[in-house]
Each structure stands twice: as structure tokens, then as C-alpha cells.
Motif scaffolding. Sequence first.
Motif, PDB file in Angstrom:
ATOM      1  N   ALA A   6      73.286  -8.637 -24.839  1.00  0.00           N
ATOM      2  CA  ALA A   6      73.136  -7.580 -25.818  1.00  0.00           C
ATOM      3  C   ALA A   6      72.573  -8.096 -27.128  1.00  0.00           C
ATOM      4  O   ALA A   6      71.863  -7.385 -27.823  1.00  0.00           O
ATOM      5  N   SER A   7      72.902  -9.335 -27.479  1.00  0.00           N
ATOM      6  CA  SER A   7      72.430  -9.896 -28.743  1.00  0.00           C
ATOM      7  C   SER A   7      70.937 -10.151 -28.729  1.00  0.00           C
ATOM      8  O   SER A   7      70.336 -10.381 -29.759  1.00  0.00           O
ATOM      9  N   ALA A  16      68.165   1.278 -23.617  1.00  0.00           N
ATOM     10  CA  ALA A  16      66.713   1.429 -23.498  1.00  0.00           C
ATOM     11  C   ALA A  16      65.952   0.524 -24.454  1.00  0.00           C
ATOM     12  O   ALA A  16      64.742   0.649 -24.619  1.00  0.00           O
ATOM     13  N   SER A  17      66.650  -0.407 -25.089  1.00  0.00           N
ATOM     14  CA  SER A  17      66.031  -1.286 -26.078  1.00  0.00           C
ATOM     15  C   SER A  17      65.230  -2.401 -25.418  1.00  0.00           C
ATOM     16  O   SER A  17      65.563  -2.869 -24.320  1.00  0.00           O
ATOM     17  N   CYS A  92      60.855  -7.399 -33.194  1.00  0.00           N
ATOM     18  CA  CYS A  92      60.685  -6.062 -32.617  1.00  0.00           C
ATOM     19  C   CYS A  92      59.971  -5.161 -33.619  1.00  0.00           C
ATOM     20  O   CYS A  92      59.840  -5.484 -34.796  1.00  0.00           O
ATOM     21  N   TRP A  93      59.544  -4.013 -33.119  1.00  0.00           N
ATOM     22  CA  TRP A  93      58.892  -3.019 -33.982  1.00  0.00           C
ATOM     23  C   TRP A  93      59.946  -2.021 -34.452  1.00  0.00           C
ATOM     24  O   TRP A  93      60.493  -1.255 -33.665  1.00  0.00           O
ATOM     25  N   PHE A  94      60.233  -2.051 -35.755  1.00  0.00           N
ATOM     26  CA  PHE A  94      61.266  -1.188 -36.311  1.00  0.00           C
ATOM     27  C   PHE A  94      60.701  -0.091 -37.212  1.00  0.00           C
ATOM     28  O   PHE A  94      61.462   0.612 -37.880  1.00  0.00           O
ATOM     29  N   CYS A 176      60.052   0.793 -23.859  1.00  0.00           N
ATOM     30  CA  CYS A 176      61.400   0.548 -24.355  1.00  0.00           C
ATOM     31  C   CYS A 176      61.389   0.614 -25.875  1.00  0.00           C
ATOM     32  O   CYS A 176      60.329   0.480 -26.509  1.00  0.00           O
ATOM     33  N   LEU A 177      62.545   0.828 -26.479  1.00  0.00           N
ATOM     34  CA  LEU A 177      62.663   0.938 -27.933  1.00  0.00           C
ATOM     35  C   LEU A 177      62.447  -0.422 -28.585  1.00  0.00           C
ATOM     36  O   LEU A 177      62.979  -1.435 -28.132  1.00  0.00           O
ATOM     37  N   GLY A 178      61.662  -0.412 -29.675  1.00  0.00           N
ATOM     38  CA  GLY A 178      61.348  -1.678 -30.346  1.00  0.00           C
ATOM     39  C   GLY A 178      60.003  -2.226 -29.949  1.00  0.00           C
ATOM     40  O   GLY A 178      59.648  -3.350 -30.294  1.00  0.00           O
ATOM     41  N   GLU A 179      59.222  -1.428 -29.216  1.00  0.00           N
ATOM     42  CA  GLU A 179      57.903  -1.834 -28.749  1.00  0.00           C
ATOM     43  C   GLU A 179      56.839  -0.990 -29.449  1.00  0.00           C
ATOM     44  O   GLU A 179      57.070   0.165 -29.778  1.00  0.00           O
TER      45      GLU A 179
END
Length: 324
Positions: A6-7, A16-17, A92-94, A176-179
Motif C-alpha cells: 500500500a505504501s 485503483a491507484s 505520480c500525477w496529482f 489507474c489513479l495517479g497516471e
Amino acid sequence: MESAGASELCYPHLNASCRVPRKPPMQALLIYVLLSSISMVTVALNGLVIFSISYFRQLHTPTNLLLLSLAVSDLLVGALLMPVEIMYTEACWFLGDVACTLYYVADYVITSASVANMVLISVDRYVAICHPLSYPGRVTKRRVKICVGLCWLCSMVYRLVLLNEHLEEPGRSISCLGECVVVIANAAGSADLVMTFFLPILVILVLYLRVFGVAVAQAHVMRSRVGAGHVLRVKKSEMKAARTLGIVVLVFLICFCPYYFPTLAGENTSVDAASATFEIWLAHFNSCLNPFIYALFYPWFRKAVKRVFTLQILKAGSRDANIL
């Protein structure tokens, strides 16, 4: 306690990250330092080109206006595109899906404008060498300004149309989230390949082949004529400019060819800074190389930079200095 897996996620509490891209700390540090240095050098050198051409009145020629437009696109690459790529290379893309789409719109617009500038530069050299007598009347500063404006306007409209689906539905290509990914279907990518790569290259090659063919023929004729020394010197000056700009175009093509390889292979064009670092950075690195080419082959650029760093531009009448 959170699991080790998870980290490693961009959003640890969301299944979904995406996973956070990781490299060894020392390798990551070296990459950041190298890419940040390239970005700063790109901005600084192209800023000098823009300032020199804008400040010194003797440099306000049609050809230099085209170089000015090219330098503006190169500066935008260093100031806008490169920092975002650096941020996304090891993280990641935030910034959200809308910012992701707008970033790639800006990327595509700047790239298209650069290609169009290359074509305009080739046309300028063609008219200067092949139609020297009519060049002053046909290639004026006013017409060049109009062409440059249309170049940027058409690049913007064309890219907005190409990425229309992504603008209407931001994030449609992410898995996925962060892309931050933009995928262009093969049909649209193929059409884009023709419009922004094959067709411009064909025009550039045809014009430059014509330029060098005519230049060689004229040089032979002028050598055989008595009293043609001054004309020959003029032709040598024009040919030197054509050769320098030809190098700029050649370097541009070398840097951008890998970027178009997926479409050439018949695949969908997936633009993702995290997985296509080499191709994207090679294309962006071209913006850093152009000022070095000017410094090597254009004495006026070296003189202008010297006057800037020695603060001679602070003297009265420095804008009218003899640079050429």
C-alpha cells in the motif's frame, strides 16, 4: 499498520491507484539534476536568442523573425514542458485529469508550431537562394509576422481538434489513479503523422535540395564572370545561412524521429512521460541544442551575447550597434 504494498501506491487507500515509480536514490538524484540543468540551460539560452533578436534593430530581419518564433517555442519547452516531465518522471500525477489533458495540448501545440517554423525557415532559404532578386519584395517582415501568427494559430486549432475527445472527457485514457496518459487512435495518429511529420519533411527536403542545387549552379556561373565578386560574396553569405538552418532542421528531425516510431509501427500513440522518457526528452532536448548551433555558426549571436554580458546594452544607442 499499512502493508508494504500500500505504501507504494500513489493513493494508498484506493485500490485503483497506480504504483509510485521508484529508482535508487542516487540514480533518481542524478536524473533530477541532469534534467533540471537541461531545463534551465534551455530557458537561459533561448531567452538570450529572443532578447538579442528583439533588442538589436540590425537583427530585425525576416529570417531572424522566424528564428525568434522558433526560440519562443523552444523557451516554452524549457519553461513549461520540461519541469512537468521532471516532476512526473519519478512521481505520480496529482494535478488532475484536466491539467493532464491541457498539458498534452500545450505539448502538441508547441511541437506543431516548431515543425511549422522549420517549414517557414526552409521556404525563406528557398526564396533567398533561388529567387534572390525578388526576395526583398516577396519576403517582408510584415508577411513573415503574418505567417508566424498563422503558424501558431493553425497549430492550436489543429491540436484542439485532434484532442477534442480528451478535452470533452479528461482522463479517458488512464488505467489507474495517479497516471497522466493520452492515447491517440491509430487512424488519427496516422493522419497526424502525415500532417506533422511526413508532409513537412517532404517539403523541407524538396526545398533544400532545390536550394543547394541552384546555389552550386550559380556559384559556377559567377566564378566564370568578371566583376561578379560582390555578388558571389552575397551568395556565400546566403549559403552560409542556409547551411546553418539546414543543420537546425537536421537536428530537429533526428530528435523527433523516435517520438513517431509507435505510429510508424502501426500502433496507437500513447503519450506517457513515465514510460516514454527517452523519446519525449530527446524531442525536448532539441530545444536546448538550437542556441548552441546559433553560437557555433552565427557571429551575430556571439556578438550580441557578449554585449549583453558586458552590459554594453546599458549604453545610449546600444540598440543600433553594428552586430552583423
